[in-house]
Design a protein around this motif. Structure first.
Motif, PDB file in Angstrom:
ATOM      1  N   ALA A 308      30.391  26.413  29.143  1.00 41.99           N
ATOM      2  CA  ALA A 308      31.648  26.929  28.604  1.00 41.99           C
ATOM      3  C   ALA A 308      32.482  25.831  27.957  1.00 41.99           C
ATOM      4  N   LEU A 309      32.316  24.588  28.404  1.00 41.39           N
ATOM      5  CA  LEU A 309      33.011  23.456  27.791  1.00 41.39           C
ATOM      6  C   LEU A 309      32.308  22.964  26.531  1.00 41.39           C
ATOM      7  N   SER A 310      30.985  23.104  26.506  1.00 43.93           N
ATOM      8  CA  SER A 310      30.181  22.496  25.440  1.00 43.93           C
ATOM      9  C   SER A 310      30.143  23.312  24.166  1.00 43.93           C
ATOM     10  N   ASN A 331      40.070  41.771  22.145  1.00 43.23           N
ATOM     11  CA  ASN A 331      39.749  41.299  23.493  1.00 43.23           C
ATOM     12  C   ASN A 331      40.670  40.145  23.844  1.00 43.23           C
ATOM     13  N   PRO A 332      41.619  40.313  24.789  1.00 39.72           N
ATOM     14  CA  PRO A 332      42.587  39.270  25.100  1.00 39.72           C
ATOM     15  C   PRO A 332      41.956  37.971  25.562  1.00 39.72           C
ATOM     16  N   VAL A 333      40.817  38.058  26.254  1.00 36.12           N
ATOM     17  CA  VAL A 333      40.174  36.827  26.721  1.00 36.12           C
ATOM     18  C   VAL A 333      39.807  35.940  25.546  1.00 36.12           C
ATOM     19  N   ILE A 334      39.169  36.548  24.538  1.00 34.62           N
ATOM     20  CA  ILE A 334      38.737  35.776  23.380  1.00 34.62           C
ATOM     21  C   ILE A 334      39.921  35.370  22.518  1.00 34.62           C
ATOM     22  N   ALA A 335      40.924  36.233  22.440  1.00 37.20           N
ATOM     23  CA  ALA A 335      42.103  35.901  21.635  1.00 37.20           C
ATOM     24  C   ALA A 335      42.782  34.647  22.153  1.00 37.20           C
ATOM     25  N   ILE A 336      42.845  34.520  23.484  1.00 33.23           N
ATOM     26  CA  ILE A 336      43.477  33.333  24.051  1.00 33.23           C
ATOM     27  C   ILE A 336      42.626  32.099  23.776  1.00 33.23           C
ATOM     28  N   VAL A 337      41.296  32.268  23.880  1.00 31.59           N
ATOM     29  CA  VAL A 337      40.409  31.137  23.604  1.00 31.59           C
ATOM     30  C   VAL A 337      40.620  30.617  22.200  1.00 31.59           C
ATOM     31  N   GLU A 338      40.856  31.547  21.256  1.00 33.63           N
ATOM     32  CA  GLU A 338      40.944  31.150  19.864  1.00 33.63           C
ATOM     33  C   GLU A 338      42.369  30.827  19.416  1.00 33.63           C
ATOM     34  N   GLY A 347      36.277  24.007  24.967  1.00 34.67           N
ATOM     35  CA  GLY A 347      35.269  25.006  24.690  1.00 34.67           C
ATOM     36  C   GLY A 347      35.806  26.419  24.743  1.00 34.67           C
ATOM     37  N   LEU A 348      35.166  27.242  25.587  1.00 39.85           N
ATOM     38  CA  LEU A 348      35.530  28.644  25.690  1.00 39.85           C
ATOM     39  C   LEU A 348      36.555  28.928  26.781  1.00 39.85           C
ATOM     40  N   ASP A 373      38.497  29.980  36.199  1.00 39.51           N
ATOM     41  CA  ASP A 373      37.763  31.074  36.823  1.00 39.51           C
ATOM     42  C   ASP A 373      37.128  32.011  35.797  1.00 39.51           C
ATOM     43  N   LEU A 374      37.521  31.880  34.539  1.00 40.38           N
ATOM     44  CA  LEU A 374      36.982  32.759  33.501  1.00 40.38           C
ATOM     45  C   LEU A 374      35.780  32.160  32.778  1.00 40.38           C
ATOM     46  N   ALA A 375      35.255  31.053  33.266  1.00 33.44           N
ATOM     47  CA  ALA A 375      34.105  30.428  32.609  1.00 33.44           C
ATOM     48  C   ALA A 375      32.923  31.390  32.535  1.00 33.44           C
ATOM     49  N   VAL A 376      32.586  32.013  33.648  1.00 36.61           N
ATOM     50  CA  VAL A 376      31.459  32.954  33.658  1.00 36.61           C
ATOM     51  C   VAL A 376      31.755  34.208  32.843  1.00 36.61           C
TER      52      VAL A 376
END
Length: 610
Positions: A308-310, A331-338, A347-348, A373-376
């Protein structure tokens, strides 16, 4: 996330199978021994897989990946230093006492070795710990399903408010575990844990393979990450030169000795699986059999955090469907990542959001807090297509079930035998205690629901789990070591030591705080006299102080109090117990042989990833 009918079918089949095992075993669960001890009739390989699966709960799957993202490959120390040596010690030295004494639980062994008050203290503290651990599993799974938006579509179809998804997940998961433990007891838990072990492996092997391949292989991951993240011992010469914020002594003493031996050798959750074996030899082999897959599990549960970091978030196309479907701004998870704040080195890993508001959480220094905790979950979204996504979610559900069920079966046994039967109602019928055990299952799960919400205060559930172990298992280890290997240890000394160790853990936690944390749940609630670089460093040193205080106090009080007669300690103290003879066993079935192989391979892994 929108799941296909194949995904839903996989999960429904799993739940039907789990519940079916519990219902099918009800007719074989006729006595309290059947319910609490599985009749002591399980073969070693079944107990071994259940032993490892009971520990492989959602808090480990989610938490170890989170620690992998937060601390790097050094998280493998929880396995190669913080598990394997203790599991070997349990199988070789401690199981003869547990199994040979015919004790039905760890607190009952303490009564046989020491006295009633020592048993009562451990029973109460252990009951509280299992409730917390079960609650952490419950929280982890509910949070996962909420953030992956698994139930959004069904809720919309039924016209329900999405804000209740987290609470619904808590209630539903509690009900499923309640049903199959209520009917089948420990036997149901063990057979389901064996099933769950294979599901977890089947679900995570493809995830790791796809992630490593997408990152360009292990070599490419090493080049994209700081060297301290990909070497297990690099930087541990000083607490300031590694992500954990602890030096080699802290790892070896705090994790490798106190927390590790305190958990694997005294925690009834795992010991109960070995005590269900059908013979002394099988009981001794149980933790050794479990050690073989345990030493390889960093590849399944730690490596996802590094993946998830790489993998840079730029690989995810905003608004695109991606390989997993539904990956986009909706998808809020991905929106925050980006978000523009995201750093390439993260990473992610998304930011932690406040429940209800969706706002990013900041620490006391004004830095945005990453939700490790959201890595997986983000890896599942990224790599698993329809069908495969259902398999990955089923593996996570299986990990949750195994972890929670393990705590529940340990709780109902300790409550019934060591609290209710010992102090509330003695001399009742066996049928009555069987009924009490089933009622304790209901009560324990209800209490776990309440503790699930406490876990939301941490951005890495392994941090809070290790803190709980530091309070309960660290002082208990000192009590067990002295009780089993020093016949002069007295009941008064053991009880005083446990009180002193727990008090030392509370005092240390109340006077220290991790950097960036606010006083309260994470410490500093008395005063702040020292700041640790991380929560994990604080946990390790809390455990060290707790163990030392218990060890010293137990010796001091034992020296001034009257010891028990040696005849009463036969079978309970190492020097007064006949050693098991393994000559009649095949070489590969001898505990000593298995132990030597396990330790040799573990040493090799430490060298390879040094």
């Amino acid at each position: 996330m929108t799941l296909s009918w194949v995904d839903w079918l996989l999960m429904l089949v799993y739940f039907a199978f789990v519940l079916g095992i519990g219902v099918a075993l009800k007719r074989y669960t006729k006595t309290s021994a059947d319910f609490f001890q599985a009749g002591r009739a399980m073969p070693a390989w079944v107990c071994g897989l259940a032993f490892i699966s009971a520990n492989l709960g959602a808090q480990e799957i989610i938490g170890m990946a989170a620690s992998g993202a937060k601390y790097g490959i050094a998280t493998s120390h929880f396995y190669w230093i913080g598990a394997i040596p203790a599991m070997v010690f349990l199988g070789i030295f401690m199981m003869p006492f547990y199994y040979g004494s015919r004790a039905r639980s760890v607190p009952e062994y303490l009564r046989l070795r020491f006295d009633e008050k020592t048993r009562a203290f451990n029973a109460l503290s252990f009951a509280l710990m299992t409730v917390f651990s079960s609650g952490i599993s419950m929280y982890a799974m509910a949070k996962l399903l909420e953030l992956l938006h698994v139930l959004d579509s069904p809720f919309r179809t039924l016209g329900l408010n999405p804000s209740y998804i987290f609470d619904t997940c808590i209630a539903a998961s509690a009900l499923v575990v309640l049903v199959y433990i209520f009917f089948g007891g420990l036997s149901s838990a063990i057979y389901n844990e064996v099933l769950q072990f294979f599901l977890i492996v089947a679900g995570f092997l493809p995830l790791v393979y796809l992630g490593v391949r997408d990152a360009g292989g292990w070599r490419a991951m090493q080049q994209s990450l700081p060297s301290s993240m990909t070497h297990s011992w690099q930087g541990f010469g000083s607490a300031s030169t590694n992500a954990m914020g602890v030096d080699a002594f802290g790892v070896a003493m705090g994790l490798g000795f106190v927390l590790s031996f305190g958990y694997w050798c005294t925690d009834f959750l795992v010991v109960q699986r070995a005590m269900a074996a059908n013979s002394m030899a099988a009981a001794r082999r149980t933790p050794l059999i479990a050690a073989f897959p345990k030493m390889l599990f960093p590849l399944l549960v730690v490596l996802p955090g590094l993946i998830a970091l790489s993998v840079p978030p730029a690989h995810i196309r905003p608004g695109g469907s991606g390989r997993s479907g539904g990956l986009g701004p909706s998808n809020p998870v991905i929106a925050i990542v980006e978000s523009p704040e995201a750093l390439p080195s993260q990473g992610l890993i998304p930011y932690k959001l406040r429940a209800g508001t969706g706002q990013v959480v900041y620490d006391s220094d004004g830095r945005a807090v990453r939700d490790y905790d959201l890595a997986v979950p983000v890896l599942l979204l990224r790599y698993f297509p329809a069908g495969m996504l259902g398999l990955g979610l089923t593996a996570l559900l299986a990990s949750f079930m195994s972890g929670m069920a393990g705590n529940v079966t340990a709780f109902n046994t300790v409550w019934t035998y060591d609290i209710y039967q010992a102090y509330i109602r003695k001399g009742a019928t066996d049928a009555h205690y069987l009924w009490v055990g089933r009622m304790a299952t209901i009560f324990g799960i209800a209490a776990s629901v309440a503790t699930a919400y406490v876990a939301a205060q941490f951005n890495n559930i392994m941090d809070v789990l290790q803190l709980v172990f530091a309070f309960v298992n660290a002082p208990l280890l000192a009590t067990f070591l002295l009780g089993m290997f020093w016949k002069r240890t007295t009941g008064h000394g053991a009880f005083a030591g446990l009180l002193a160790g727990t008090a030392a853990a509370a005092l240390h936690h109340g006077l220290t705080l991790p950097l960036g944390a606010a006083s309260g749940v994470k410490g500093g609630w008395v005063a702040i006299v020292h700041m640790y670089p991380s929560e994990m460093a604080q946990n390790f040193w809390t455990a060290i102080f707790a163990w030392t205080a218990c060890f010293v106090t137990t010796i001091a009080v034992s020296l001034v109090t009257k010891p028990r007669d040696e005849q009463e300690l036969v079978g309970l103290v190492h020097s007064l117990t006949t050693k098991p003879r393994d000559e009649q066993l095949a070489w590969y079935a001898r505990p000593a042989t298995l132990a030597a192989i396990v330790l040799a391979v573990t040493l090799l892994l430490n060298v390879v990833f040094y």
